[in-house]
Design a protein around this motif. Sequence first.
Motif, mmCIF file in Angstrom:
data_model
loop_
_atom_site.group_PDB
_atom_site.id
_atom_site.type_symbol
_atom_site.label_atom_id
_atom_site.label_comp_id
_atom_site.label_asym_id
_atom_site.label_seq_id
_atom_site.Cartn_x
_atom_site.Cartn_y
_atom_site.Cartn_z
ATOM 1 N N PHE A 68 0.855 -1.188 0.000
ATOM 2 C CA PHE A 68 0.000 0.000 0.000
ATOM 3 C C PHE A 68 0.891 1.237 0.000
ATOM 4 O O PHE A 68 2.004 1.200 0.517
ATOM 5 N N ASN A 70 -0.939 4.301 0.648
ATOM 6 C CA ASN A 70 -1.820 5.257 1.322
ATOM 7 C C ASN A 70 -1.838 5.037 2.825
ATOM 8 O O ASN A 70 -2.692 5.582 3.519
ATOM 9 N N ARG A 71 -0.907 4.224 3.342
ATOM 10 C CA ARG A 71 -0.771 4.037 4.775
ATOM 11 C C ARG A 71 0.534 4.673 5.228
ATOM 12 O O ARG A 71 1.546 4.621 4.519
ATOM 13 N N TRP A 72 0.487 5.236 6.424
ATOM 14 C CA TRP A 72 1.585 6.090 6.881
ATOM 15 C C TRP A 72 2.943 5.409 6.804
ATOM 16 O O TRP A 72 3.902 5.997 6.293
ATOM 17 N N TYR A 73 3.064 4.199 7.300
ATOM 18 C CA TYR A 73 4.361 3.508 7.348
ATOM 19 C C TYR A 73 4.992 3.417 5.959
ATOM 20 O O TYR A 73 6.145 3.795 5.758
ATOM 21 N N PHE A 220 -4.526 -3.408 10.878
ATOM 22 C CA PHE A 220 -3.542 -2.323 10.747
ATOM 23 C C PHE A 220 -4.152 -1.016 10.244
ATOM 24 O O PHE A 220 -3.505 -0.255 9.529
ATOM 25 N N THR A 221 -5.401 -0.759 10.631
ATOM 26 C CA THR A 221 -6.043 0.516 10.317
ATOM 27 C C THR A 221 -6.682 1.079 11.576
ATOM 28 O O THR A 221 -6.953 0.341 12.535
ATOM 29 N N SER A 246 0.148 -1.879 15.958
ATOM 30 C CA SER A 246 0.526 -0.689 15.195
ATOM 31 C C SER A 246 -0.093 0.515 15.878
ATOM 32 O O SER A 246 -1.111 0.414 16.566
ATOM 33 N N GLU A 248 -1.603 2.981 14.446
ATOM 34 C CA GLU A 248 -2.901 3.323 13.879
ATOM 35 C C GLU A 248 -4.017 2.517 14.537
ATOM 36 O O GLU A 248 -5.090 3.042 14.837
ATOM 37 N N ASP A 274 5.308 1.685 16.476
ATOM 38 C CA ASP A 274 5.667 2.333 15.204
ATOM 39 C C ASP A 274 6.323 3.691 15.385
ATOM 40 O O ASP A 274 7.240 4.032 14.658
ATOM 41 N N HIS A 276 4.352 6.555 15.076
ATOM 42 C CA HIS A 276 3.596 7.308 14.073
ATOM 43 C C HIS A 276 3.763 8.809 14.300
ATOM 44 O O HIS A 276 3.904 9.268 15.438
#
Length: 333
Positions: A68, A70-73, A220-221, A246, A248, A274, A276
């Motif tokens: 992906f 569009n996910r921060w990591y 993981f969202t 995570s 998120e 993480d 974040h």
Amino acid sequence: MSTIKDVAEAAGVSIATVSRALHGLPRVSEATRQRVLAAAAELRYVASPSAASLASGQTNAIGVVAPFVNRWYFAAIVHSAEERLRKAGYDLLLYSLGTDALERRRAFSGTLLRKRVDGVLVLGLHPAEEEVAALSTVGGPVAIVGADVPGWASVRIDDEGAARCAVRHLLDLGHQRIGFIGGDDELHTAMPADRRVGYRAELAGAGLPALPELEAVGGFTVTGGRAAAKRLLGLPEPPTALFAASDEMAMGAVQAVRRSGLRVPEDVSVIGIDGHEMADLLDLTTVAQPVVAQGVLAAEMILTALTDPEQPLPAVTVPTELVVRGTTSSAAR
């Protein structure tokens, strides 16, 4: 517009020599190179990138394969790697696979990238043995972030160790009924399983059982973490602390606790993994990993391998750090 033929005539050399001189290729004397450069500057001639690629056999592009973007990591790693590679004159060719099995097969077959890139950066995926073999035939160095693949450069954290650190923090605060919000195999990587193993191992080390009812999947969202926490909080005997694999998912868990009428951390402690970029703003306790640094390091590994193909490809495990903030506190007596 001036052409390469004009430059050749002005410098008194062949078109092939002009091409080699302008693209920094060998078998051109320094005096000839300077004469060609002077002629090109005077005529305002700009070499074609496609011609450079044909002459050198290089594309000046690095392929990036990620589940992906569009996910921060993943976005943070792509951004940091791109910045470093761009400074070295390389563009990125990005393939976001999502959960599409066909796209994964195309990317890992090697045919999608062959002759289009000089190297490959793989993010957060754990390729099967045949996929490793296929992608290794692309022709350039391969670096992977978030896993360790023999024969490839790699950079990652100790996911099991990071999970154990998070659970140990909660145990030290007196929590014994600790819920776990993890992922599934959607990412096709060992990371979700490693973090689950760490959770269970640390509980076992404290003499506590790993109860299946205290484990939930959050995908993981943020949304998934919220739903998983809501289920755990609805148990007849809910956990006093939640460990999310995570940040998120941990953010979603904090939201679920508060929506249920409970307080964080007085009633339920929450910790993630993480580091974040929003963790500090939300006062979230986390086991932070250097995400941006991993992207830069992976890019450096590829650049080093391109410069010196004979140099052994490193496998680096970067450290993590427990960052205690306001979402964890001692268990209520």
